[in-house]
Design a protein around this motif. Sequence first.
Motif, PDB file in Angstrom:
ATOM      1  N   UNK A  26      -0.109   9.682   1.598  1.00  0.00           N
ATOM      2  CA  UNK A  26       0.526   9.291   0.329  1.00  0.00           C
ATOM      3  C   UNK A  26       0.353   7.661   0.476  1.00  0.00           C
ATOM      4  N   UNK A  65      -3.148   6.486  -0.128  1.00  0.00           N
ATOM      5  CA  UNK A  65      -3.598   6.705  -1.303  1.00  0.00           C
ATOM      6  C   UNK A  65      -3.291   5.474  -2.142  1.00  0.00           C
ATOM      7  N   UNK A  66      -1.723   5.183  -1.964  1.00  0.00           N
ATOM      8  CA  UNK A  66      -1.193   4.001  -2.888  1.00  0.00           C
ATOM      9  C   UNK A  66      -2.022   2.755  -2.595  1.00  0.00           C
ATOM     10  N   UNK A  76      -4.965   2.410  -1.976  1.00  0.00           N
ATOM     11  CA  UNK A  76      -6.402   2.606  -2.438  1.00  0.00           C
ATOM     12  C   UNK A  76      -7.350   2.698  -1.171  1.00  0.00           C
TER      13      UNK A  76
END
Lengths: 337, 232
Positions: free
Chosen positions: A188, A191-192, A194
Motif C-alpha cells: 500500500x 502504491x501511494x 507510485x
Amino acid sequence: MRKINIESTLYSQLIIDDENKLVIKFQPKTNVFLYCISEMRDKLRKWREENYRNSEQIVDVGEELINEHASKLGDDIWIIYEQVMIAALDCSRDDLAWSCLQELKRQFPDSHRVKRLAGMRLEALERYEDANKLYDSILQDDPTNTAARKRKISILRAQGKSSEAIRELNEYLEQFVGDQEAWHELSELYINEHDYAKAAFCLEELMMTNPHNHLYCEQYAEVKYTQGGLENLELARKYFAQALKLNNRNMRALFGLYMSASHIAASPKVSAKVKKDNVKYAAWATSQISRAYQLQHLPAGVMLTSLALSISSKTPYTTAASAGVAVVIEIHGRRQT
Amino acid sequence: MHEDDSGVTKKRTLQLPSMSVPLSSHEMGEVELSCLAYAKMYLHASQFPRCSVNGLLLSSSAAGGAVCITDCVPLLHTHLSLAPITQLALTQVDVWCSQTQQRIVGYYQANACASDSSPTPCALKIAEKIFEQCNNAVLLMIDGEKMFPGCRVPPIVMYERKDARWALKDKHTIMLRQWEETCSIVNQLFSSGDQALLVDFDSHLDDITKDWTNQKLNAKIMELVSPANGNV
C-alpha cells in the motif's frame, strides 16, 4: 402506557397503550438475556477473528456487554476489553477506551500487550512522542516484540513520513519475512508513492504464500496494468484471469480483463494473432459483464456503452485514459515501452 | 489560515440569496457549489474516514460563465493511484453524463491523513485530464481538519488552473448557497442514518446491485432542500 398483561410469553408482552392500541413490548427474561449475550459474544469473536474494522458496531455491542453483563463473560472479558478499547479509539471514544485500559492495567499490571494498548491511546491523542517512548521501552525489554515495532511504523505513517515508514518496514520484513500484514502494508505504501515495481514485488510475496486469494491476484494485476507497456498489460490480463478463476464474481477482475485485453488488441505493436485473441478475450469479458448485470435485473446500458466506446476510443477519457496509463508512468520518471 | 473572524465575515457575504447576486457571464472564475454536491462529498469523506476518497464534480448547466457544480459522483476509496478502476470510472461517468445532460467540471479528493489537504500527484493528474475537456475545471480538496461538528467554515480548499499550474482559488469566488441550511441538511442525514445510503463506484464494484448514481440519496437530499427555500 397502561401495562395490562394480556399474554406474557418468554420474549414479549402484549400491552394496551393509552390510545387503546395493542403493542408488543420486548420484555427481557433471564434465558432471553443469556441468548442475547452469547449472540453478542459470537459476533465479537467473529469480528475479532476475521479482523473486521467495523468499530462503531464493536463499540455498540461491546459497550453493552461490558457495562451490563460483565459478570457473565468469564475470562473472555479481557480480550473483549482489548477489542472494545481499540474500536473505541477508532471512534474517538476516549472515555470508553480509558475505562477499558484501566481494567486491563489492573488485571495485567506488567504486560507488554497492555502497554502497547496504552501506546495506541497516546497515538489516538496524537501524542506521538510519548507513544514512541512507550514502544521504545517495550522494545528495550523485548527486542523481538513485533507489535511495538509495527506501531512505531504506523506512527511514521500517521505523521506522513512515508519514506521513513517504508524504510523501517523493509528492515522489519528482513527479520520477519512471514508477516503477511506487513507485506500488504508495504505494498500500500509503495502504491501511494507510485513505486509500482516495488508494490508488485510485495504482492508477489503475498501471492506466493496465499495462492488462492483472488484479491491479491487482482491487485497485482492492477499494479501491472498501471505500470503499463505491452508486457505488463499481458501480465495484467493473465492475473485478472487468474483472479476470475479463483472467484468468478470479482467484478474488478472482469473489468480489468476487458480493459487489458482491449488495450493489447488496440496496440500497434502486436501481431494479428495476438490482436485477434485479445479481441476474443475482451468480447468474452463484455458478455460476462452483461450477464452479471442482467442476472441482477440491472440496466447494463451505461456499463456496456462505455465499454464499447472505449474499444473504439471514442470518449475523451479513454483516449486520455490510455494516454493516462503512460502519464502515470511518467510521474515515476520512467518510460516503459 | 483565514478562518474565524475573517471567515465569518466572508460567510455572511456568501449568505446573500442567489437572486441579488446574478451570475453574469463576465464574472469568470466564479464557482458555485450546490447543497447536493457538497452533502454527497461530505458524506463520502465521512463514510471512509480512514481512506483517501475521491470523486467527480458535475454540472448540469451550460458551459461558459460561472461554474455551477450541481452534483457529484463519489468514485473510489481504495487505491486511488491505480489506473484500471479510475479509467473505468471516468469513462462510465462520462457516458452517463452525456446521457443525462451533465458535464464533468471538476474533481474532489479527501486525503486519509486529515492534517494534509494538499493535492496528491494522482489528484493533479486526474484534474489535468478533466481540464483538457473543460477549461474552467476545478480541483477541490476536502480539509479533514475542518470536518468537525460546529465548524463554521466549509472544509474545502479549491484550486483552479492558472498559468499551467493549479493555484489556490480566491475564496471570494467560491459560492456556497445557504451554507447554514446545507450544514443542517447534512446533520439531518446523519441523524436519520441516511448517510449510509451513499454508494461510491468502489462499493458498486463490490456489489453491483448498489447504484453509484445514488438516485435514492439524491431524492432524499432534494426533499430536504426544497422546503428550506423555494429554489436552490
